[in-house]
Structure formats: structure tokens, C-alpha cells
Design a protein around this motif. Structure first.
Motif, mmCIF file in Angstrom:
data_model
loop_
_atom_site.group_PDB
_atom_site.id
_atom_site.type_symbol
_atom_site.label_atom_id
_atom_site.label_comp_id
_atom_site.label_asym_id
_atom_site.label_seq_id
_atom_site.Cartn_x
_atom_site.Cartn_y
_atom_site.Cartn_z
ATOM 1 N N GLU A 14 -7.806 -3.428 -1.532
ATOM 2 C CA GLU A 14 -7.389 -2.698 -2.592
ATOM 3 C C GLU A 14 -7.374 -1.144 -2.474
ATOM 4 O OE1 GLU A 14 -7.893 -5.994 -6.166
ATOM 5 O OE2 GLU A 14 -9.185 -4.265 -6.215
ATOM 6 N N GLU A 15 -8.514 -0.767 -1.793
ATOM 7 C CA GLU A 15 -8.499 0.766 -1.226
ATOM 8 C C GLU A 15 -7.549 1.067 -0.485
ATOM 9 O OE1 GLU A 15 -13.330 1.454 -2.021
ATOM 10 O OE2 GLU A 15 -12.807 1.001 0.015
ATOM 11 N N GLU A 16 -7.183 0.293 0.528
ATOM 12 C CA GLU A 16 -6.242 0.603 1.584
ATOM 13 C C GLU A 16 -5.108 -0.776 1.667
ATOM 14 O OE1 GLU A 16 -6.147 0.717 6.148
ATOM 15 O OE2 GLU A 16 -7.918 1.905 5.431
ATOM 16 N N LYS B 248 -12.246 -5.213 -2.927
ATOM 17 C CA LYS B 248 -12.434 -3.662 -2.896
ATOM 18 C C LYS B 248 -12.022 -3.043 -1.707
ATOM 19 C CE LYS B 248 -16.018 -0.050 -3.760
ATOM 20 N NZ LYS B 248 -15.687 0.544 -2.289
#
Length: 227
Positions: free
Chosen positions: A128-130, A125
Motif C-alpha cells: 500500500e505504500e507503493e 503495508k
């Protein structure tokens, strides 16, 4: 073998489980006679897909791979670890590894760090967020830091000791060089008609990492850490 203590680099989320060694490096590449130059073969079939994670610019320079359970299953090919190392990965994090693959990582300067699935999901998570986010893996402390999150991982004492000191199988053998030299001297004197063994060659010495030395020569093998 290079020493591994702290690794900082781009984390790559590989949302796949049951990754076998043929997917890591297809058998056709095993025909090569060298031990390096396998970076182009890593995940060869998957990299034909433009949407594959390593084809996305933020992840191309990844050093830490975060995968699902049962990574490295299938054949015993050591080339799977060579391909990961040649591409630039120094750490693979997963909930479970195949035993032979796990042993091969320790012999080739790649850390196989074991973390529970809930920790893997959190890392996926965050990565994939950054996209392109850097992570830090501290082998001495047995921790992974990603952003503001620090998580523990499992690694056996023997594997940790080998990696922090950069000991491959030849290095471990040469720790007993004095005994080997003494034996070869006795053998040459007692059996002069037998072929002689060439003396060991050494690279320039480097400072030893501050990892715990084994208490005796009966240090447990890698599988002893996988209870």
C-alpha cells in the motif's frame, strides 16, 4: 499444467478475511461448461465497487494476492481457483486456507502460500505504500521478497513437488502409463468381447523442474502436509 517455480509480479493487498468461494466466484458462473474464461467472474460483486482494490490501476495486473486468514472457505467449487488463475494470479498468500481450496490450488497451478498474520500485515503495508510494487515468490526456496524484505512461507513437500513439475491429476496417472498399458493389453487378450480403451495422448515433453522426486509410489497426499 504449467510449472511454477519463481513468480515475479504485482502484489495485491486484499484486506479481507473469511473470503468464501461464492465471493471469489458467484454460483451463477458455474453454469459455464468450459474450464477457462472465468477472469471476468473473479470477485464479481466486489468489483462493482469502484474503490475495490482490483479496480485501482496499479493493482489491475496483479499476479500475487495477499489476503487475510481463512481464504477459500465455503463450497468446494474448483471454479474459485480457475477464476484466480484466469485473472492472472499464480500465488495466493494467507495465514490459513480451507482444506478443499488448498487442494484445488495444487491441482490447477496456483500456489497457496501460508504465512503468519504479522508477515501478512507487513506485506500489506509495503504494497500500500507503493501501489503496483512487484514481489517475487520463490517456491524452491520457500520465500517471498517484497522490496528489501524477504520472508519465509509454508508449503507442503508434496504440493511443492507437484507445482514445480506441473503435475495435475492426469499427469500423475500417466506416470504409471506402462502399468496401465500392460493391464489393458492383458484385458484385451483375456476379455476380447469387452470395449477397448483408447491410448493416452501426450503433449510435447518439456524439461522437468528441479524439484525433489518422491522416494516411492506411496508419496503422501496433500492433506498429509497440513498437520
Amino acid at each position: 499444467m504449467e510449472k511454477l517455480t519463481v513468480v515475479t509480479g504485482v502484489g495485491v493487498p486484499l484486506r479481507r478475511s473469511n473470503v468464501d468461494t461464492d465471493q471469489i466466484i458467484p454460483a451463477v458462473f458455474l453454469k459455464r461448461v468450459t474450464k477457462s474464461g472465468f477472469d471476468d467472474a473473479l470477485f464479481y460483486a466486489w468489483r462493482r465497487d469502484p474503490d475495490f482494490v482490483l479496480n485501482q490501476e496499479p493493482y489491475r495486473s496483479g499476479k500475487i494476492l495477499v489476503a487475510g486468514p481463512d481464504f477459500g472457505i465455503g463450497s468446494s467449487r474448483e471454479h474459485a481457483v480457475w477464476a484466480l488463475h484466469d485473472y492472472g494470479f499464480r500465488v495466493v498468500i494467507a495465514p490459513r486456507f480451507a482444506d478443499i481450496f488448498y487442494g484445488n490450488t495444487a491441482k490447477n497451478g496456483v500456489l497457496a502460500a501460508i504465512m503468519p498474520m504479522e508477515s501478512i500485515e507487513l506485506l500489506w503495508k509495503l504494497l500500500e505504500e507503493e501501489p503496483g510494487r512487484e514481489m517475487t515468490v520463490d517456491l524452491g526456496e520457500r520465500t517471498v521478497t517484497c522490496g528489501d524484505v524477504t520472508l519465509p512461507f509454508e508449503v507442503g513437500d508434496y504440493v511443492r513437488w507437484r507445482l514445480m513439475n506441473g503435475y495435475d491429476d492426469i499427469d500423475l496417472t500417466l506416470r504409471h502409463e506402462d502399468d496401465i498399458v500392460a493391464y489393458e493389453k492383458m484385458r484385451a487378450e483375456k476379455f476380447p468381447f469387452k470395449p477397448t480403451t483408447l491410448p493416452a495422448r501426450h503433449l510435447p515433453e518439456e524439461p522437468v523442474a528441479s524439484a525433489r522426486e518422491p522416494e516411492s509410489d506411496n508419496w503422501p497426499g496433500p492433506l498429509a502436509d497440513r498437520d
